[in-house]
Design a protein around this motif. Structure first.
Motif, PDB file in Angstrom:
ATOM      1  N   ARG A  67      11.645   8.444  -0.635  1.00  0.00           N
ATOM      2  CA  ARG A  67      10.239   8.330  -1.033  1.00  0.00           C
ATOM      3  C   ARG A  67       9.311   9.272  -0.292  1.00  0.00           C
ATOM      4  N   TYR A 109       0.843  -1.202   0.000  1.00  0.00           N
ATOM      5  CA  TYR A 109       0.000   0.000   0.000  1.00  0.00           C
ATOM      6  C   TYR A 109       0.880   1.254   0.000  1.00  0.00           C
ATOM      7  N   ARG A 168       0.855   4.047  -1.435  1.00  0.00           N
ATOM      8  CA  ARG A 168       0.228   5.375  -1.469  1.00  0.00           C
ATOM      9  C   ARG A 168      -0.749   5.603  -0.325  1.00  0.00           C
ATOM     10  N   SER A 169      -0.779   4.675   0.613  1.00  0.00           N
ATOM     11  CA  SER A 169      -1.696   4.822   1.744  1.00  0.00           C
ATOM     12  C   SER A 169      -1.151   5.854   2.720  1.00  0.00           C
TER      13      SER A 169
END
Length: 166
Positions: free
Chosen positions: A148, A112, A114-115
């Motif tokens: 990131r 996940y 992009r959570s």
């Protein structure tokens, strides 16, 4: 009151638990959830177990049980999967099972990315290595946090621990 309480449906008990937990009435919430037996459908059982795991986590009790529940069902709770996976990993860490938690935090980021939980999970995967005194092993997780998620608060935190790890 007793007869009316006994007449509640499993769905009503779940609804009550959803209100009681945020109100920090954890024991009452768990009581309602415990009264939902296994003789209900799989969706209701999953929701009962998710709510139980989150309630145990929030009340800071029985972290190992919370982790087991949340990690065992995260793939089956739809859009709450990243939340269940993250809190399951966090519960492992709070149960002094940091090495296992690191693995699960990495799964949060991998599954996940992009959570809302990904940046913190990435940071915690490196930070726990640092906390365990494994400074060389901490470097990749902390570097990845910077790469990131550098614009988040976790990116700034990672920089500090990177310096200390070196």
């Amino acid at each position: 009151g007793g007869d009316a309480a006994a007449a509640l449906t499993p769905e009503q008990r779940l609804a009550r638990a959803r209100v009681l937990t945020p109100a920090k009435k954890w024991h009452e919430s768990l009581h309602e959830l415990d009264r939902i037996g296994d003789d209900v459908g799989p969706a209701l059982r999953r929701e009962r177990d998710f709510q139980t795991g989150m309630t145990l986590f929030k009340m800071r009790r029985q972290y190992a049980r919370a982790a087991e529940l949340l990690l065992g069902l995260y793939k089956d709770v739809g859009d709450r999967a990243p939340e269940a996976l993250f809190h399951g990993a966090r519960a492992l860490s709070r149960a002094d099972r940091d090495a296992e938690a690191i693995t699960w935090y990495r799964r949060v980021v991998a599954e996940y990315p992009r959570s809302r939980w990904a940046a913190e999970a990435q940071f915690l995967s490196g930070w726990l290595e640092f906390n365990l005194g494994r400074y060389r092993e901490a470097l990749p997780g902390l570097r990845e946090t910077r790469a990131r998620f550098g614009k988040t608060k976790w990116g700034d935190e990672a920089l500090w621990y990177l310096g200390f790890s070196h």
